[in-house]
Design an enzyme around this catalytic site. Structure first.
Site, PDB file in Angstrom:
ATOM      1  N   HIS A 155      29.948  34.287  47.839  1.00 62.25           N
ATOM      2  CA  HIS A 155      29.002  34.941  46.846  1.00 62.25           C
ATOM      3  C   HIS A 155      29.250  33.817  45.605  1.00 62.25           C
ATOM      4  O   HIS A 155      29.720  32.666  45.599  1.00 62.25           O
ATOM      5  CB  HIS A 155      29.938  36.331  45.716  1.00 62.25           C
ATOM      6  CG  HIS A 155      31.289  35.467  45.766  1.00 62.25           C
ATOM      7  ND1 HIS A 155      32.220  35.839  44.131  1.00 62.25           N
ATOM      8  CD2 HIS A 155      32.609  35.789  46.031  1.00 62.25           C
ATOM      9  CE1 HIS A 155      33.119  35.689  44.185  1.00 62.25           C
ATOM     10  NE2 HIS A 155      33.284  35.615  45.333  1.00 62.25           N
ATOM     11  N   ASP A 192      28.075  34.193  42.562  1.00 56.71           N
ATOM     12  CA  ASP A 192      28.106  34.850  41.142  1.00 56.71           C
ATOM     13  C   ASP A 192      29.717  34.132  40.774  1.00 56.71           C
ATOM     14  O   ASP A 192      31.110  34.251  42.034  1.00 56.71           O
ATOM     15  CB  ASP A 192      28.170  35.544  41.398  1.00 56.71           C
ATOM     16  CG  ASP A 192      28.937  37.435  41.734  1.00 56.71           C
ATOM     17  OD1 ASP A 192      29.169  36.861  43.256  1.00 56.71           O
ATOM     18  OD2 ASP A 192      29.215  37.971  40.905  1.00 56.71           O
ATOM     19  N   ASP A 215      36.665  29.859  44.010  1.00 62.06           N
ATOM     20  CA  ASP A 215      36.301  31.449  44.070  1.00 62.06           C
ATOM     21  C   ASP A 215      34.300  31.678  43.032  1.00 62.06           C
ATOM     22  O   ASP A 215      34.338  32.188  42.153  1.00 62.06           O
ATOM     23  CB  ASP A 215      36.907  32.482  43.635  1.00 62.06           C
ATOM     24  CG  ASP A 215      36.684  34.006  43.558  1.00 62.06           C
ATOM     25  OD1 ASP A 215      36.084  34.138  44.120  1.00 62.06           O
ATOM     26  OD2 ASP A 215      37.495  34.314  42.522  1.00 62.06           O
ATOM     27  N   GLU A 257      29.543  39.759  43.508  1.00 61.08           N
ATOM     28  CA  GLU A 257      30.969  39.673  43.694  1.00 61.08           C
ATOM     29  C   GLU A 257      31.562  40.762  43.350  1.00 61.08           C
ATOM     30  O   GLU A 257      32.919  40.985  43.529  1.00 61.08           O
ATOM     31  CB  GLU A 257      31.112  39.120  44.673  1.00 61.08           C
ATOM     32  CG  GLU A 257      31.925  38.965  45.680  1.00 61.08           C
ATOM     33  CD  GLU A 257      33.943  39.127  45.223  1.00 61.08           C
ATOM     34  OE1 GLU A 257      34.696  40.164  45.778  1.00 61.08           O
ATOM     35  OE2 GLU A 257      34.065  39.136  44.610  1.00 61.08           O
ATOM     36  N   GLU A 258      32.015  39.575  42.240  1.00 58.50           N
ATOM     37  CA  GLU A 258      32.573  39.886  40.764  1.00 58.50           C
ATOM     38  C   GLU A 258      32.970  40.860  40.122  1.00 58.50           C
ATOM     39  O   GLU A 258      33.780  41.333  39.107  1.00 58.50           O
ATOM     40  CB  GLU A 258      33.044  38.685  39.727  1.00 58.50           C
ATOM     41  CG  GLU A 258      32.953  37.390  41.049  1.00 58.50           C
ATOM     42  CD  GLU A 258      34.757  37.131  41.278  1.00 58.50           C
ATOM     43  OE1 GLU A 258      35.184  38.219  42.028  1.00 58.50           O
ATOM     44  OE2 GLU A 258      34.907  36.604  41.768  1.00 58.50           O
ATOM     45  N   ASP A 299      36.759  33.439  51.401  1.00 60.26           N
ATOM     46  CA  ASP A 299      36.279  33.928  49.765  1.00 60.26           C
ATOM     47  C   ASP A 299      38.740  34.356  49.770  1.00 60.26           C
ATOM     48  O   ASP A 299      38.657  35.419  49.111  1.00 60.26           O
ATOM     49  CB  ASP A 299      35.339  34.907  49.159  1.00 60.26           C
ATOM     50  CG  ASP A 299      35.828  34.443  48.743  1.00 60.26           C
ATOM     51  OD1 ASP A 299      36.350  34.093  47.291  1.00 60.26           O
ATOM     52  OD2 ASP A 299      35.305  35.892  48.080  1.00 60.26           O
ATOM     53  N   HIS A 337      39.790  33.262  38.531  1.00 61.66           N
ATOM     54  CA  HIS A 337      40.284  33.703  37.332  1.00 61.66           C
ATOM     55  C   HIS A 337      40.731  33.727  36.630  1.00 61.66           C
ATOM     56  O   HIS A 337      40.509  34.843  35.078  1.00 61.66           O
ATOM     57  CB  HIS A 337      40.341  35.537  37.877  1.00 61.66           C
ATOM     58  CG  HIS A 337      39.694  36.192  39.107  1.00 61.66           C
ATOM     59  ND1 HIS A 337      39.376  37.661  39.650  1.00 61.66           N
ATOM     60  CD2 HIS A 337      38.728  35.516  40.250  1.00 61.66           C
ATOM     61  CE1 HIS A 337      38.758  38.059  39.703  1.00 61.66           C
ATOM     62  NE2 HIS A 337      37.952  36.924  40.895  1.00 61.66           N
TER      63      HIS A 337
HETATM   64  N1  BES Z   1      38.129  35.807  46.681  1.00 63.15           N
HETATM   65  C1  BES Z   1      38.125  36.843  46.089  1.00 63.15           C
HETATM   66  C2  BES Z   1      39.207  38.185  46.529  1.00 63.15           C
HETATM   67  C3  BES Z   1      40.446  37.427  47.124  1.00 63.15           C
HETATM   68  C4  BES Z   1      40.707  35.739  46.040  1.00 63.15           C
HETATM   69  C5  BES Z   1      40.705  37.809  48.026  1.00 63.15           C
HETATM   70  C6  BES Z   1      41.870  35.547  47.070  1.00 63.15           C
HETATM   71  C7  BES Z   1      42.076  37.238  48.651  1.00 63.15           C
HETATM   72  C8  BES Z   1      42.905  36.359  48.223  1.00 63.15           C
HETATM   73  C9  BES Z   1      37.021  37.387  45.166  1.00 63.15           C
HETATM   74  O1  BES Z   1      35.869  36.931  44.818  1.00 63.15           O
HETATM   75  C10 BES Z   1      37.630  39.065  43.705  1.00 63.15           C
HETATM   76  O2  BES Z   1      38.147  37.851  43.083  1.00 63.15           O
HETATM   77  N2  BES Z   1      37.443  40.189  44.410  1.00 63.15           N
HETATM   78  C11 BES Z   1      38.023  40.844  42.904  1.00 63.15           C
HETATM   79  C12 BES Z   1      37.178  42.381  43.910  1.00 63.15           C
HETATM   80  C13 BES Z   1      35.790  43.045  43.026  1.00 63.15           C
HETATM   81  C14 BES Z   1      35.337  44.043  43.056  1.00 63.15           C
HETATM   82  C15 BES Z   1      36.248  42.564  41.105  1.00 63.15           C
HETATM   83  C16 BES Z   1      39.737  41.102  43.812  1.00 63.15           C
HETATM   84  O3  BES Z   1      39.975  41.221  44.287  1.00 63.15           O
HETATM   85  O4  BES Z   1      39.838  41.427  42.255  1.00 63.15           O
HETATM   86 MN    MN Z   2      35.447  35.853  45.558  1.00 58.48          MN
HETATM   87 MN    MN Z   3      37.096  36.812  42.232  1.00 59.58          MN
END
Ligand code: BES
Ligand code: MN
Ligand code: MN
Length: 453
Positions: free
Chosen positions: A83, A85, A116, A149-150, A176, A423
């Protein structure tokens, strides 16, 4: 291959820095044009790497970027997902250097999205470029990089369902996620799901003088705080009836296997500057953040929060609450259970509204597959060490949907570190990880072409 990588190192990094300068924050409409600019940038780089059909696909939200290179229909096909974004960079004042002016310090790239996921998916474009410029591609490759994705990938499910033929592949490859450390590579074999809700508690029809009415009229902030506090018991168990009904418990062997991953509680506490960890009784820190479901308030507001003091009994209070899910919980089931329970515990004097946001299903990658073997061996080839399988705590909602819509499993070959501050302010990505990733990825293609016959 090594020569090509070595002589193009600087350019690879410069290109990533240019991508990081584009503030592609999907959550904030203020950045809508920048999000598109990032998509265009990715499309151009895919074309420049030698891929065919590089294009943007419109969705009701941000565009999807796609490109492919079919070298031989008899060879297996890898679909790369990532992603472009990023999360909002707020609070800006906590960044040591501006989030969208990437800076290199201590061998790390500091910028929002450095890890990320811009730094991570960009490794794939450069690895593909490297393979094509040297020994050729051992597999067909399709690349799909999305821009939502975010914010929950709301439009990607429909996009995937409408482009099944185009996206047909043997495996999905995603960078990711994180590894344990640069000394201990690992492969994530699980992601948690997500159910995200917003709650609103309303008392009186207007803000009131807290002296004139205080004591006789319910205070929505007091009520909300108590309601949220009641969602966990003293053992850290979530109190929503039925919440754990579908949770798959791991047996002792499975738990022992996961416990083999090196972990120092002392370092963990030190890194976060906490004097103790907190969570569900009976589970280790690693288990609490991977194989167990959670419930957390992500934000809470209401009343007066400005300078000085204002004596007010607020009319409303709000909170955003997330629940991380594990197999076999589903966001639909959990959102329903939450809503029912949360409304039922509202005391007299207030009304409660629950609004569901996005959700996602949990996912587990099978380890007895040639796909996993190809990835595991790729780490051995590039790092000289077998990666440790770990269950991750984060969520990538589209992964379970890929399996539902395309019938294809995903390999989570991430190269980030939990300490990269995803984040958070001062997100970073190690130059070592960026280059090591570009070196590791081609081994996956080579191994997969050999193993998948
Ligand atoms: N890359 C992350 C997810 C992640 C980070 C998985 C570290 C494993 C280890 C992804 O971009 C993310 O932040 N996903 C969100 C979900 C989304 C619906 C906002 C999350 O996990 O909060
Ligand atoms: Mn991610
Ligand atoms: Mn993320």
């Amino acid at each position: 291959m090594t020569n090509y990588l070595e002589s193009n190192k600087e350019r690879f990094l410069d290109e990533l820095l240019a991508l990081l300068r584009i503030p592609s924050v999907s959550a904030d409409s203020k950045f809508k044009d920048d999000v598109r600019r990032a998509a265009e940038f990715v499309k151009e780089k895919l074309a420049a790497a030698g891929l065919d059909k590089a294009s943007l696909y419109e969705t009701p939200g941000h565009p999807v970027v796609y490109a492919e290179k079919i070298v031989d229909p008899n060879k297996p096909t890898v679909l790369v997902y990532g992603h472009y974004d990023v999360q909002p960079a707020d609070p800006y004042e906590l960044w040591h250097t501006p989030p969208f002016e990437p800076t290199i310090r201590n061998e790390r790239i500091y910028a929002r999205g450095a890890c990320d996921d811009k730094g991570q998916f960009y490794m794939h474009i450069k690895a593909i470029e490297t393979m094509m410029a040297t020994d050729g591609l051992p597999c067909n490759v399709k690349v799909m990089i999305e821009g939502e994705e975010e914010v929950g990938s709301d439009h990607l499910g429909t996009f995937v369902a409408e482009h099944r033929d185009m996206l047909k592949a043997d495996v999905i490859l995603i960078s990711d996620t994180s590894i344990i450390s640069n000394e201990t590579p690992s492969l994530e074999i699980g992601l948690r799901g997500l159910s995200y809700v917003e709650v609103e508690v309303t008392g009186a029809n207007r803000d009131l003088h807290s002296g004139v009415y205080g004591g006789a009229v319910a205070n929505p902030i007091n009520v909300l705080a108590k309601m949220i506090a009641s969602l966990h018991d003293d053992n850290g168990h979530i109190t929503i009836p039925g919440f754990y009904d579908n949770v798959v418990e791991l047996n002792d062997d499975e738990r022992a296997e996961l416990a083999k991953a090196p972990f120092s509680l002392e370092e963990y506490k030190q890194d976060l500057a906490i004097n103790d960890v907190a969570g569900e009784t009976g589970y280790s820190t690693n288990e609490r953040t991977s194989i167990r479901p959670t419930l957390d308030a992500n934000g809470i507001w209401g009343g007066y929060t400005g300078e000085g003091a204002k004596t007010v009994l607020p009319s409303k209070a709000f909170a955003k609450i997330s629940m991380r899910l594990v197999p076999n919980q589903t966001p639909d089931e959990i959102t329903t259970l939450f809503t029912k329970h949360f409304t039922s515990i509202a005391p007299a004097g207030v009304t409660v509204k629950v609004t569901p946001h996005h959700g996602g299903l949990p996912y587990v990658t099978p380890v007895d597959s040639v796909e996993f073997e190809a990835a595991s061996k790729a780490f051995e080839d590039a790092w000289g060490k077998k990666p440790i399988p770990t269950r991750g705590g984060g969520s990538i909602p589209i992964v379970a949907l890929f399996e539902q819509e395309l019938g294809v499993k995903s390999i989570l070959m991430g190269f980030g570190l939990d300490s990269d501050a995803l984040h958070s302010p001062n997100e970073s990505y190690g130059l070592f990880n960026f280059y090591k990733g570009i070196e590791t990825i081609p081994y996956f293609y080579k191994n997969y072409a050999q193993l998948k016959r």
